[in-house]
Design an enzyme around this catalytic site. Structure first.
Site, PDB file in Angstrom:
ATOM      1  N   CYS A   1       5.278   4.137 -14.754  1.00 17.96           N
ATOM      2  CA  CYS A   1       3.803   3.689 -14.697  1.00 17.96           C
ATOM      3  C   CYS A   1       2.962   3.805 -15.899  1.00 17.96           C
ATOM      4  O   CYS A   1       2.039   3.124 -16.422  1.00 17.96           O
ATOM      5  CB  CYS A   1       3.247   4.519 -13.611  1.00 17.96           C
ATOM      6  SG  CYS A   1       3.907   4.048 -12.150  1.00 17.96           S
TER       7      CYS A   1
ATOM      8  N   HIS B   1       5.501   1.860  -6.941  1.00 19.32           N
ATOM      9  CA  HIS B   1       4.279   2.969  -6.916  1.00 19.32           C
ATOM     10  C   HIS B   1       2.992   2.498  -6.936  1.00 19.32           C
ATOM     11  O   HIS B   1       2.963   1.225  -7.211  1.00 19.32           O
ATOM     12  CB  HIS B   1       4.639   3.800  -8.202  1.00 19.32           C
ATOM     13  CG  HIS B   1       5.703   4.443  -8.483  1.00 19.32           C
ATOM     14  ND1 HIS B   1       6.201   5.225  -9.517  1.00 19.32           N
ATOM     15  CD2 HIS B   1       6.895   4.828  -7.427  1.00 19.32           C
ATOM     16  CE1 HIS B   1       7.374   6.116  -8.941  1.00 19.32           C
ATOM     17  NE2 HIS B   1       7.872   5.515  -8.245  1.00 19.32           N
TER      18      HIS B   1
ATOM     19  N   GLU C   1       0.421   3.067  -8.636  1.00 22.81           N
ATOM     20  CA  GLU C   1      -0.323   2.490 -10.055  1.00 22.81           C
ATOM     21  C   GLU C   1       0.331   1.155 -10.376  1.00 22.81           C
ATOM     22  O   GLU C   1      -0.198   0.168 -10.487  1.00 22.81           O
ATOM     23  CB  GLU C   1       0.344   3.515 -11.158  1.00 22.81           C
ATOM     24  CG  GLU C   1      -0.244   4.664 -11.050  1.00 22.81           C
ATOM     25  CD  GLU C   1       1.017   5.548 -10.587  1.00 22.81           C
ATOM     26  OE1 GLU C   1       1.467   5.191  -9.478  1.00 22.81           O
ATOM     27  OE2 GLU C   1       1.127   6.620 -11.245  1.00 22.81           O
TER      28      GLU C   1
ATOM     29  N   CYS D   1       4.342   8.723 -13.667  1.00 24.47           N
ATOM     30  CA  CYS D   1       5.740   8.718 -14.330  1.00 24.47           C
ATOM     31  C   CYS D   1       5.674   7.916 -15.675  1.00 24.47           C
ATOM     32  O   CYS D   1       5.029   7.117 -15.853  1.00 24.47           O
ATOM     33  CB  CYS D   1       6.579   8.597 -13.146  1.00 24.47           C
ATOM     34  SG  CYS D   1       6.673   6.624 -12.784  1.00 24.47           S
TER      35      CYS D   1
END
Lengths: 153, 153
Positions: free
Chosen positions: B94, B61, B63, B91
């Protein structure tokens, strides 16, 4: 007739012992001793231990490294036919990572009352992921306790 | 006299616009268009966009990549003086990663009712991390909606 201790192959204990060997590598490298392996069709396809110090990366947990390595190995984003063995109850981040990987099963050793995912409830994993805790919990926890006792001198 | 639109420097909107540029790069690469930047002392020290397809890694992801890049840049495990700007509500994974990084502030754009951290409650971040949501939410969300509309044909 052999007097060697009989280790049953391919049980949860068998693979947790492999994860513990990874944790011991972390211990020897002065990292918090947590280890993980990912198993697919009774074969270990990824091994990792905590490397937050070596990589200077707070996200370099054993599970994150093992999941990424397993996905690389399979050249696939999803691990629905795999099992993650990890010596400590996963944290929120690692539970979230296993959610995204849709891993079939997570088996962990010692509980982590401070940082374990359970503090945030039982819904962080993918609904299809089977979770088993407490496998070789004593051995897994003892290595971590020994590490912190050594640190405190 | 200039008629150029005046962009105020170093506001949350300013940096979110940079995160949106990252999200656009993801869009152009056929990745779910989410972008992130990490800012320290008003300087962008890390940029990343979602790369789950390119890396075949469900944990890649924006992040995660941005936090790891920022830690590499600073050669430090902790980001207490940094701000993460990300175009979508983080999410669980993260949020957990930002917990471990002890990042000072997280600013996100659009809400994510399906996978956002809020579903698991408000306690996933580090207690010292300040959270601001909804910055340029419309632009951030629109890019994602456009992506999925395109996917559906």
């Amino acid at each position: 007739m052999s007097y060697e201790p009989k280790i049953e192959l391919f049980t949860d204990e068998y693979f947790m012992r492999e994860a513990l060997k990874e944790a011991q590598k972390a211990f020897d490298a002065d990292e918090v001793p947590i280890g993980a392996v990912v198993v697919c069709n009774q074969r270990i396809i990824a091994k990792a231990h905590n490397m937050t110090e070596a990589l200077n990366d707070a996200t370099a947990h054993a599970e994150m490294l093992a999941i990424t390595a397993a996905e690389n190995y399979l050249n696939a984003k999803f691990l629905q036919d795999c099992t993650l063995y990890v010596t400590l109850e996963p944290c929120v981040m690692c539970a979230g990572a296993s959610f995204w990987s849709r891993i079939g099963k997570v088996v962990y050793g010692a509980p982590d009352e401070r940082y374990g995912y359970k503090k945030a409830g039982d819904t962080l994993f993918h609904p299809k992921t089977q979770i088993i805790g407490g496998v070789m919990a004593q051995e897994c926890g003892q290595l971590i306790r020994r590490f912190f006792e050594k640190k405190r001198g």
